[in-house]
Write a protein that holds these residues in place. Sequence first.
Motif, PDB file in Angstrom:
ATOM      1  N   ARG A   1      40.807  47.212  42.159  1.00  0.00           N
ATOM      2  CA  ARG A   1      41.864  47.164  41.171  1.00  0.00           C
ATOM      3  C   ARG A   1      42.102  45.775  40.571  1.00  0.00           C
ATOM      4  NH1 ARG A   1      44.331  51.793  40.114  1.00  0.00           N
ATOM      5  NH2 ARG A   1      45.485  50.560  38.598  1.00  0.00           N
ATOM      6  N   ILE A   2      41.327  44.771  40.983  1.00  0.00           N
ATOM      7  CA  ILE A   2      41.516  43.439  40.413  1.00  0.00           C
ATOM      8  C   ILE A   2      40.886  43.379  39.026  1.00  0.00           C
ATOM      9  CG2 ILE A   2      40.805  41.020  40.600  1.00  0.00           C
ATOM     10  CD1 ILE A   2      43.082  41.617  42.379  1.00  0.00           C
ATOM     11  N   GLU A   3      41.686  42.995  38.030  1.00  0.00           N
ATOM     12  CA  GLU A   3      41.174  42.837  36.670  1.00  0.00           C
ATOM     13  C   GLU A   3      40.228  41.637  36.618  1.00  0.00           C
ATOM     14  OE1 GLU A   3      41.465  44.604  34.085  1.00  0.00           O
ATOM     15  OE2 GLU A   3      43.210  45.916  34.365  1.00  0.00           O
ATOM     16  N   TRP A   4      39.089  41.794  35.938  1.00  0.00           N
ATOM     17  CA  TRP A   4      38.141  40.696  35.841  1.00  0.00           C
ATOM     18  C   TRP A   4      38.707  39.528  35.041  1.00  0.00           C
ATOM     19  CZ3 TRP A   4      33.291  44.153  34.622  1.00  0.00           C
ATOM     20  CH2 TRP A   4      32.895  44.792  35.807  1.00  0.00           C
ATOM     21  N   ARG A   5      39.522  39.815  34.036  1.00  0.00           N
ATOM     22  CA  ARG A   5      40.129  38.731  33.264  1.00  0.00           C
ATOM     23  C   ARG A   5      41.092  37.921  34.140  1.00  0.00           C
ATOM     24  NH1 ARG A   5      44.224  42.165  29.288  1.00  0.00           N
ATOM     25  NH2 ARG A   5      45.322  43.286  30.962  1.00  0.00           N
ATOM     26  N   PHE A   6      41.716  38.594  35.112  1.00  0.00           N
ATOM     27  CA  PHE A   6      42.599  37.904  36.061  1.00  0.00           C
ATOM     28  C   PHE A   6      41.779  36.994  36.964  1.00  0.00           C
ATOM     29  CE2 PHE A   6      44.745  37.879  40.268  1.00  0.00           C
ATOM     30  CZ  PHE A   6      45.914  37.226  39.902  1.00  0.00           C
ATOM     31  N   LEU A   7      40.617  37.474  37.420  1.00  0.00           N
ATOM     32  CA  LEU A   7      39.728  36.660  38.243  1.00  0.00           C
ATOM     33  C   LEU A   7      39.271  35.422  37.482  1.00  0.00           C
ATOM     34  CD1 LEU A   7      37.944  36.130  40.714  1.00  0.00           C
ATOM     35  CD2 LEU A   7      36.254  37.699  39.740  1.00  0.00           C
ATOM     36  N   ARG A   8      38.870  35.601  36.213  1.00  0.00           N
ATOM     37  CA  ARG A   8      38.444  34.466  35.398  1.00  0.00           C
ATOM     38  C   ARG A   8      39.590  33.466  35.203  1.00  0.00           C
ATOM     39  NH1 ARG A   8      34.422  33.559  31.602  1.00  0.00           N
ATOM     40  NH2 ARG A   8      33.728  35.739  31.687  1.00  0.00           N
ATOM     41  N   ALA A   9      40.782  33.997  34.925  1.00  0.00           N
ATOM     42  CA  ALA A   9      41.946  33.132  34.707  1.00  0.00           C
ATOM     43  C   ALA A   9      42.279  32.317  35.954  1.00  0.00           C
ATOM     44  CB  ALA A   9      43.150  33.967  34.284  1.00  0.00           C
ATOM     45  N   MET A  10      42.131  32.936  37.151  1.00  0.00           N
ATOM     46  CA  MET A  10      42.400  32.221  38.396  1.00  0.00           C
ATOM     47  C   MET A  10      41.369  31.119  38.637  1.00  0.00           C
ATOM     48  SD  MET A  10      45.185  33.122  39.738  1.00  0.00           S
ATOM     49  CE  MET A  10      44.915  32.162  41.219  1.00  0.00           C
ATOM     50  N   LEU A  11      40.105  31.375  38.318  1.00  0.00           N
ATOM     51  CA  LEU A  11      39.072  30.353  38.472  1.00  0.00           C
ATOM     52  C   LEU A  11      39.335  29.173  37.547  1.00  0.00           C
ATOM     53  CD1 LEU A  11      35.889  32.610  38.728  1.00  0.00           C
ATOM     54  CD2 LEU A  11      36.934  31.292  40.572  1.00  0.00           C
TER      55      LEU A  11
ATOM     56  N   GLN B   1      42.353  28.339  36.409  1.00  0.00           N
ATOM     57  CA  GLN B   1      43.560  27.691  36.922  1.00  0.00           C
ATOM     58  C   GLN B   1      43.245  26.772  38.101  1.00  0.00           C
ATOM     59  OE1 GLN B   1      46.530  27.858  35.564  1.00  0.00           O
ATOM     60  NE2 GLN B   1      47.581  26.631  37.103  1.00  0.00           N
ATOM     61  N   LEU B   2      42.257  27.162  38.911  1.00  0.00           N
ATOM     62  CA  LEU B   2      41.851  26.356  40.066  1.00  0.00           C
ATOM     63  C   LEU B   2      40.927  25.213  39.672  1.00  0.00           C
ATOM     64  CD1 LEU B   2      41.278  29.224  42.662  1.00  0.00           C
ATOM     65  CD2 LEU B   2      43.116  27.534  42.693  1.00  0.00           C
ATOM     66  N   LYS B   3      40.661  25.100  38.338  1.00  0.00           N
ATOM     67  CA  LYS B   3      39.906  23.979  37.777  1.00  0.00           C
ATOM     68  C   LYS B   3      38.429  23.971  38.184  1.00  0.00           C
ATOM     69  CE  LYS B   3      43.874  20.904  37.096  1.00  0.00           C
ATOM     70  NZ  LYS B   3      44.860  21.979  37.255  1.00  0.00           N
ATOM     71  N   PHE B   4      37.839  25.143  38.356  1.00  0.00           N
ATOM     72  CA  PHE B   4      36.393  25.214  38.534  1.00  0.00           C
ATOM     73  C   PHE B   4      35.715  24.913  37.206  1.00  0.00           C
ATOM     74  CE2 PHE B   4      37.546  27.735  42.291  1.00  0.00           C
ATOM     75  CZ  PHE B   4      36.655  27.216  43.221  1.00  0.00           C
ATOM     76  N   PRO B   5      34.548  24.264  37.211  1.00  0.00           N
ATOM     77  CA  PRO B   5      33.865  23.941  35.952  1.00  0.00           C
ATOM     78  C   PRO B   5      33.392  25.206  35.232  1.00  0.00           C
ATOM     79  CG  PRO B   5      32.480  23.408  37.848  1.00  0.00           C
ATOM     80  CD  PRO B   5      33.834  23.743  38.393  1.00  0.00           C
ATOM     81  N   PRO B   6      33.306  25.154  33.891  1.00  0.00           N
ATOM     82  CA  PRO B   6      32.911  26.331  33.098  1.00  0.00           C
ATOM     83  C   PRO B   6      31.574  26.937  33.529  1.00  0.00           C
ATOM     84  CG  PRO B   6      33.771  24.612  31.673  1.00  0.00           C
ATOM     85  CD  PRO B   6      33.663  24.006  33.036  1.00  0.00           C
ATOM     86  N   LYS B   7      30.598  26.102  33.899  1.00  0.00           N
ATOM     87  CA  LYS B   7      29.286  26.631  34.294  1.00  0.00           C
ATOM     88  C   LYS B   7      29.395  27.474  35.561  1.00  0.00           C
ATOM     89  CE  LYS B   7      24.482  25.290  35.118  1.00  0.00           C
ATOM     90  NZ  LYS B   7      23.522  24.160  35.205  1.00  0.00           N
ATOM     91  N   TRP B   8      30.214  27.003  36.520  1.00  0.00           N
ATOM     92  CA  TRP B   8      30.412  27.753  37.770  1.00  0.00           C
ATOM     93  C   TRP B   8      31.094  29.088  37.481  1.00  0.00           C
ATOM     94  CZ3 TRP B   8      29.254  27.225  42.932  1.00  0.00           C
ATOM     95  CH2 TRP B   8      29.955  28.046  43.814  1.00  0.00           C
ATOM     96  N   ILE B   9      32.145  29.049  36.664  1.00  0.00           N
ATOM     97  CA  ILE B   9      32.871  30.272  36.323  1.00  0.00           C
ATOM     98  C   ILE B   9      31.935  31.269  35.641  1.00  0.00           C
ATOM     99  CG2 ILE B   9      34.740  31.222  34.912  1.00  0.00           C
ATOM    100  CD1 ILE B   9      36.235  28.590  35.314  1.00  0.00           C
ATOM    101  N   SER B  10      31.075  30.752  34.757  1.00  0.00           N
ATOM    102  CA  SER B  10      30.123  31.612  34.058  1.00  0.00           C
ATOM    103  C   SER B  10      29.172  32.300  35.033  1.00  0.00           C
ATOM    104  CB  SER B  10      29.330  30.787  33.044  1.00  0.00           C
ATOM    105  OG  SER B  10      28.364  31.586  32.384  1.00  0.00           O
TER     106      SER B  10
END
Length: 238
Positions: free
Chosen positions: A83-93, A95-104
Amino acid sequence: MAQFRSIALCNTIAKIIFKALALRLKKYLPIVISDTQSAFIPKRNITDNVLLAYEAHHMLKSKKSGKVGYMSIKLDMLKAYDRIEWRFLRAMLIQLKFPPKWISLIMEYVESVSYSVLVNGQQAGFIKPGRGVCLRGVLSGIPMGKNVDPMTHLMFANDTLLLGQVTVVEATAIKQILDTYETWSGQLVSSTKSTIMFSRNMDGATRTTTTATVGMPKVQSHGKNLGLLTTIGFVRNQ
């Protein structure tokens, strides 16, 4: 289909990449995970949650006087796995200041998943899934002793306890927090399976009002938390 759980059939290359990402993330976990997380981190133990939960509920059962009452809310999440929204997961990453390449990289593995179903032995195409894997200062918590900060919550995986004073303001705040979390994350709280427990010094009218505000049934005891009883009573062998 809602009752099925998929089996991961990842190839060797995917598993190697997963492992590499996990090993790189491991050394940063103490930075991004709260100090109150009691397991899955070196030198932390799940039994800390069990002991704290027991102490909090022992106080609720033993408090028979005073104007201030306390409550404990045990939440039951509806199918937290999917039930976790993927956009919520991306937003949390982000917010935690992970670099864009890692999030991708993380989101590519999450969003590139597909399922194939066999119906009477015949493959029925592929299914593309759409989901995957506090108001600061509002909650007063339960006092745990002198010179110790009050405890507002205990969380472990799918087991969640919210702790606070019995007031309309606090009950309303808890309801708002849960509603906001449901909207943002996609997870849902089962109001029928979640329960609320009060300290013994609270009168019936106050309990009824608070229960109606939160929207959960009141109980004498939450039963078990993390597999162990939250209150023992006089049956010592339990």
